[in-house]
Structure formats: C-alpha cells, structure tokens
Design a protein around this motif. Structure first.
Motif, PDB file in Angstrom:
ATOM      1  N   SER A 129      -9.142   3.750  -1.530  1.00 43.64           N
ATOM      2  CA  SER A 129     -10.370   3.184  -2.077  1.00 43.64           C
ATOM      3  C   SER A 129     -11.088   2.384  -0.988  1.00 43.64           C
ATOM      4  O   SER A 129     -10.490   2.048   0.045  1.00 43.64           O
ATOM      5  CB  SER A 129     -10.037   2.257  -3.257  1.00 43.64           C
ATOM      6  OG  SER A 129      -9.364   1.101  -2.759  1.00 43.64           O
ATOM      7  N   ASP A 131     -11.830  -0.685  -1.128  1.00 41.50           N
ATOM      8  CA  ASP A 131     -11.133  -1.973  -0.990  1.00 41.50           C
ATOM      9  C   ASP A 131      -9.921  -1.853  -0.072  1.00 41.50           C
ATOM     10  O   ASP A 131      -9.705  -2.705   0.790  1.00 41.50           O
ATOM     11  CB  ASP A 131     -10.705  -2.502  -2.365  1.00 41.50           C
ATOM     12  CG  ASP A 131     -11.896  -2.890  -3.224  1.00 41.50           C
ATOM     13  OD1 ASP A 131     -12.963  -3.230  -2.664  1.00 41.50           O
ATOM     14  OD2 ASP A 131     -11.758  -2.857  -4.459  1.00 41.50           O
ATOM     15  N   ASP A 132      -9.133  -0.784  -0.243  1.00 36.07           N
ATOM     16  CA  ASP A 132      -7.974  -0.571   0.631  1.00 36.07           C
ATOM     17  C   ASP A 132      -8.414  -0.257   2.059  1.00 36.07           C
ATOM     18  O   ASP A 132      -7.764  -0.669   3.020  1.00 36.07           O
ATOM     19  CB  ASP A 132      -7.091   0.551   0.101  1.00 36.07           C
ATOM     20  CG  ASP A 132      -6.322   0.142  -1.146  1.00 36.07           C
ATOM     21  OD1 ASP A 132      -6.171  -1.067  -1.389  1.00 36.07           O
ATOM     22  OD2 ASP A 132      -5.875   1.051  -1.880  1.00 36.07           O
TER      23      ASP A 132
END
Length: 181
Positions: A129, A131-132
């Motif tokens: 994602s 975010d990751d």
C-alpha cells in the motif's frame, strides 16, 4: 593495467536507477551490474524468499559478516573488465567501495507519488500500500531499525544528484552530462 570507469547509482526505490543504468550501458557501452540481482541470486542459492524485506535482511547479514562491506559488490568490483555501471548501491560502505575503486556515485530521486505509481505498474508480488511504501521509503532513506541502509548518507557524498521528475529526454540529457563531464 587499464582503469575502468565505474559508476554506482543509488536512490530510493522506483526513482529511475535502472533506466539510468540501461541508458548509460546502451549509449556508452558500459557493462551493467545490479547489486539487487547479485543479492537475489544469493538468496535463490540459499533457498530464501524473494520479498524486499527478506532481501534487505540477507544484505544486512552478509555485510555484518564482512565488517560492513558488501562481499557481492566487492567480488564484482575485483573482476571488472570494462567500464561498468552498478545499480542498487544501498549503503554508505558500498558507495565508498565504488568511490575508492575509483568511481563515481550518481544519486537519482523522484517524487514519492511518482515512485509509488511506478511500483504499482511493475506488478511485483510484494506490492504494498502507499502507507507501507512510505514506511519502506523512510527506512531506506534514514537507516531506521536494524538496517544499515541509509540513502541520505549516500546522497550527501554523491558526485551528482538528478531529480527524475521531467521528461525522458531531459533525464537522458542530465545522464549524458554526468557521464561526459
């Protein structure tokens, strides 16, 4: 003994390092070596999983066993027979190995959003994602946690920094300027 021109390319994931190396190899006849490919080959020999985190852990382990030095990179450097461009220079010790060869460091960067879009388009099995992706980016830039990767340290000693956020033609001109000057 002839000295070969050695270029090490560093920068965050999906910034354009491989494109730069391919351009330099095609336009100037350099051999091209990916430190990531060297690491993946070693991981395969050892029967390890090929995720980004697993490869990072293997790289850290190999460097720790060799007093911070990258044994795969150093082996490749010791057997050069032509001008060579290395991609995937991830640690300050690897950058100094290139510089002391003697060689030069090119640091390539691009906006985070552009790099994430490139990551998604590659459709690798360890897609993450946004975010990751941001977390991984910070780990690699700042050397957070148990990793010895610190891209910003490499950036601080690079011979040239190219921000890859313009057209392909402008990017190629910047690469040409780096190689020819």
């Amino acid at each position: 003994m002839r000295r070969y021109d050695i270029v090490g390319i560093s920068g965050p994931q999906c910034s354009g390092k491989d494109f730069a190396a391919e351009y330099i190899a095609q336009e100037y006849g350099y051999s091209q070596i990916s430190t990531g490919d060297l690491l993946r080959a070693r991981a395969k020999e050892l029967g390890l999983d090929m995720s980004r985190r697993s490869l990072q852990a293997l790289g850290c382990k190999l460097r720790k066993e060799n007093e911070g030095q990258d044994p795969l990179l150093n082996e490749a450097l010791s057997s050069l027979s032509s001008d060579t461009v290395f991609t995937g220079i991830r640690t300050i010790d690897a950058a100094y190995s290139i510089i002391n060869s003697p060689g030069r460091i090119l640091y390539v960067d691009a906006p985070l959003e552009v790099r994430y879009e490139r990551s998604v388009s590659r459709a690798r099995t360890d897609h993450v994602s946004i975010d990751d992706f941001i977390v991984n980016d910070r780990i690699e830039k700042y050397g957070v946690g148990d990793t010895d990767i610190s891209l910003l340290a490499i950036r601080s000693i690079a011979n040239k920094i190219i921000y890859n956020c313009s057209s392909e033609e402008v990017y190629k001109r910047l690469l040409k300027d780096f190689i020819e000057n």
